[in-house]
Motif scaffolding. Structure first.
Motif, PDB file in Angstrom:
ATOM      1  N   MET A  40      34.143  38.952  27.316  1.00 28.46           N
ATOM      2  CA  MET A  40      33.919  38.735  28.748  1.00 28.46           C
ATOM      3  C   MET A  40      34.810  39.645  29.591  1.00 28.46           C
ATOM      4  SD  MET A  40      31.543  36.397  29.003  1.00 28.46           S
ATOM      5  CE  MET A  40      31.693  35.399  30.471  1.00 28.46           C
ATOM      6  N   ASP A  41      36.067  39.791  29.194  1.00 21.06           N
ATOM      7  CA  ASP A  41      36.978  40.679  29.929  1.00 21.06           C
ATOM      8  C   ASP A  41      36.456  42.115  29.941  1.00 21.06           C
ATOM      9  OD1 ASP A  41      38.775  38.679  30.598  1.00 21.06           O
ATOM     10  OD2 ASP A  41      40.153  39.117  28.942  1.00 21.06           O
ATOM     11  N   GLU A  42      35.972  42.570  28.820  1.00 21.13           N
ATOM     12  CA  GLU A  42      35.472  43.943  28.726  1.00 21.13           C
ATOM     13  C   GLU A  42      34.209  44.160  29.545  1.00 21.13           C
ATOM     14  OE1 GLU A  42      34.916  44.829  24.586  1.00 21.13           O
ATOM     15  OE2 GLU A  42      37.066  44.708  24.168  1.00 21.13           O
ATOM     16  N   HIS A  43      33.314  43.183  29.534  1.00 24.30           N
ATOM     17  CA  HIS A  43      32.014  43.381  30.167  1.00 24.30           C
ATOM     18  C   HIS A  43      31.945  42.951  31.632  1.00 24.30           C
ATOM     19  CE1 HIS A  43      30.885  43.922  25.967  1.00 24.30           C
ATOM     20  NE2 HIS A  43      29.905  44.651  26.460  1.00 24.30           N
ATOM     21  N   LEU A  44      32.904  42.193  32.093  1.00 25.70           N
ATOM     22  CA  LEU A  44      32.858  41.731  33.486  1.00 25.70           C
ATOM     23  C   LEU A  44      34.031  42.235  34.322  1.00 25.70           C
ATOM     24  CD1 LEU A  44      31.680  38.065  32.855  1.00 25.70           C
ATOM     25  CD2 LEU A  44      30.327  39.957  33.768  1.00 25.70           C
ATOM     26  N   LYS A  45      34.799  43.170  33.789  1.00 24.74           N
ATOM     27  CA  LYS A  45      35.988  43.635  34.504  1.00 24.74           C
ATOM     28  C   LYS A  45      35.663  44.268  35.864  1.00 24.74           C
ATOM     29  CE  LYS A  45      36.092  47.841  31.789  1.00 24.74           C
ATOM     30  NZ  LYS A  45      36.616  48.355  30.556  1.00 24.74           N
ATOM     31  N   GLU A  46      34.502  44.852  36.009  1.00 25.54           N
ATOM     32  CA  GLU A  46      34.159  45.481  37.288  1.00 25.54           C
ATOM     33  C   GLU A  46      33.886  44.452  38.394  1.00 25.54           C
ATOM     34  OE1 GLU A  46      29.472  46.518  36.815  1.00 25.54           O
ATOM     35  OE2 GLU A  46      30.862  47.609  35.529  1.00 25.54           O
ATOM     36  N   TYR A  47      33.759  43.196  38.025  1.00 29.54           N
ATOM     37  CA  TYR A  47      33.515  42.143  39.006  1.00 29.54           C
ATOM     38  C   TYR A  47      34.795  41.482  39.498  1.00 29.54           C
ATOM     39  CZ  TYR A  47      28.567  42.453  38.079  1.00 29.54           C
ATOM     40  OH  TYR A  47      27.285  42.900  37.978  1.00 29.54           O
ATOM     41  N   LYS A  48      35.922  41.844  38.909  1.00 33.63           N
ATOM     42  CA  LYS A  48      37.178  41.239  39.324  1.00 33.63           C
ATOM     43  C   LYS A  48      37.515  41.665  40.746  1.00 33.63           C
ATOM     44  CE  LYS A  48      40.482  42.018  36.344  1.00 33.63           C
ATOM     45  NZ  LYS A  48      41.406  42.135  35.207  1.00 33.63           N
ATOM     46  N   ARG A  49      37.970  40.696  41.518  1.00 33.27           N
ATOM     47  CA  ARG A  49      38.377  40.985  42.883  1.00 33.27           C
ATOM     48  C   ARG A  49      39.705  41.719  42.920  1.00 33.27           C
ATOM     49  NH1 ARG A  49      37.658  35.998  47.003  1.00 33.27           N
ATOM     50  NH2 ARG A  49      36.110  37.026  48.265  1.00 33.27           N
ATOM     51  N   GLN A  51      43.135  43.127  40.428  1.00 30.52           N
ATOM     52  CA  GLN A  51      43.510  43.612  39.090  1.00 30.52           C
ATOM     53  C   GLN A  51      44.006  42.487  38.189  1.00 30.52           C
ATOM     54  OE1 GLN A  51      43.029  46.788  38.279  1.00 30.52           O
ATOM     55  NE2 GLN A  51      43.877  46.673  36.226  1.00 30.52           N
ATOM     56  N   ASP A  52      44.771  41.562  38.728  1.00 26.04           N
ATOM     57  CA  ASP A  52      45.387  40.500  37.926  1.00 26.04           C
ATOM     58  C   ASP A  52      44.476  39.299  37.674  1.00 26.04           C
ATOM     59  OD1 ASP A  52      47.663  42.049  37.833  1.00 26.04           O
ATOM     60  OD2 ASP A  52      48.669  40.990  39.465  1.00 26.04           O
ATOM     61  N   ASP A  53      43.300  39.275  38.281  1.00 26.82           N
ATOM     62  CA  ASP A  53      42.381  38.150  38.074  1.00 26.82           C
ATOM     63  C   ASP A  53      41.976  38.063  36.608  1.00 26.82           C
ATOM     64  OD1 ASP A  53      42.423  37.525  40.742  1.00 26.82           O
ATOM     65  OD2 ASP A  53      40.400  38.250  41.163  1.00 26.82           O
ATOM     66  N   GLN A  54      41.802  36.830  36.162  1.00 25.71           N
ATOM     67  CA  GLN A  54      41.320  36.623  34.798  1.00 25.71           C
ATOM     68  C   GLN A  54      39.846  36.246  34.853  1.00 25.71           C
ATOM     69  OE1 GLN A  54      44.291  33.765  33.290  1.00 25.71           O
ATOM     70  NE2 GLN A  54      44.759  35.391  31.836  1.00 25.71           N
ATOM     71  N   ILE A  55      39.075  36.852  33.998  1.00 25.32           N
ATOM     72  CA  ILE A  55      37.643  36.583  33.940  1.00 25.32           C
ATOM     73  C   ILE A  55      37.394  35.196  33.354  1.00 25.32           C
ATOM     74  CG2 ILE A  55      35.433  37.314  32.950  1.00 25.32           C
ATOM     75  CD1 ILE A  55      36.498  39.346  34.948  1.00 25.32           C
TER      76      ILE A  55
END
Length: 147
Positions: A40-49, A51-55
């Motif tokens: 999930m971190d790899e595939h949804l990282k572009e949706y993070k608001r 930098q430090d947000d966790q998916i």
């Protein structure tokens, strides 16, 4: 200073640049929780608001299962349908309450995870994102017509 039209154009370009996790990107083999969070971190990282947000965290996954948003894992492993539901939860939790998500998922988790209705959760997932893409196009067209 940017005009409203320039800001809107930027937002539309950003929306177009985002791509959802495609069903075929999800591994066919069941994953352990650490593998799920990494995926999930790899595939949804572009949706993070930020930098430090966790998916997604282990605690989140456990809470989703406790709150009936996600069926329990099978032998501590999460299959493809679990991951599809987690992606849906990730997108929906920003606009819907957990109660609303649970109600929305009820027909999916009750029937489609078991494969009883002949329609796979992957097919439903792809259809949702086809509809989303169509809405993006309508927004672009509408913006063009209004300006």
């Amino acid at each position: 200073m940017k005009t409203n039209e320039e800001r809107l154009e930027e937002m539309l370009k950003h929306l177009e640049s985002l791509s959802h996790v495609r069903a075929e990107q999800i591994p066919e083999i069941p994953l352990y929780m650490d593998q799920v969070t990494t995926f999930m971190d790899e595939h949804l990282k572009e949706y993070k608001r930020y930098q430090d947000d966790q998916i997604l965290t282990k605690i989140m996954i456990n809470n989703y299962a406790k709150n009936n948003l996600l069926p329990p894992p099978e032998k501590k492993r999460y299959n493809r349908d679990h991951i599809l539901l987690l992606v849906f939860i990730y997108y929906f939790k920003n606009v819907l309450s957990f109660t609303d998500i649970e109600e929305l998922f009820a027909p999916l988790t009750d029937g489609h995870l078991a494969g009883e209705n002949g329609i796979s959760l992957s097919q439903i997932y792809e259809e949702v994102f086809t509809l989303e893409r169509e809405q993006h196009e309508r927004v672009k067209d509408d913006r063009g017509n209004k300006y």
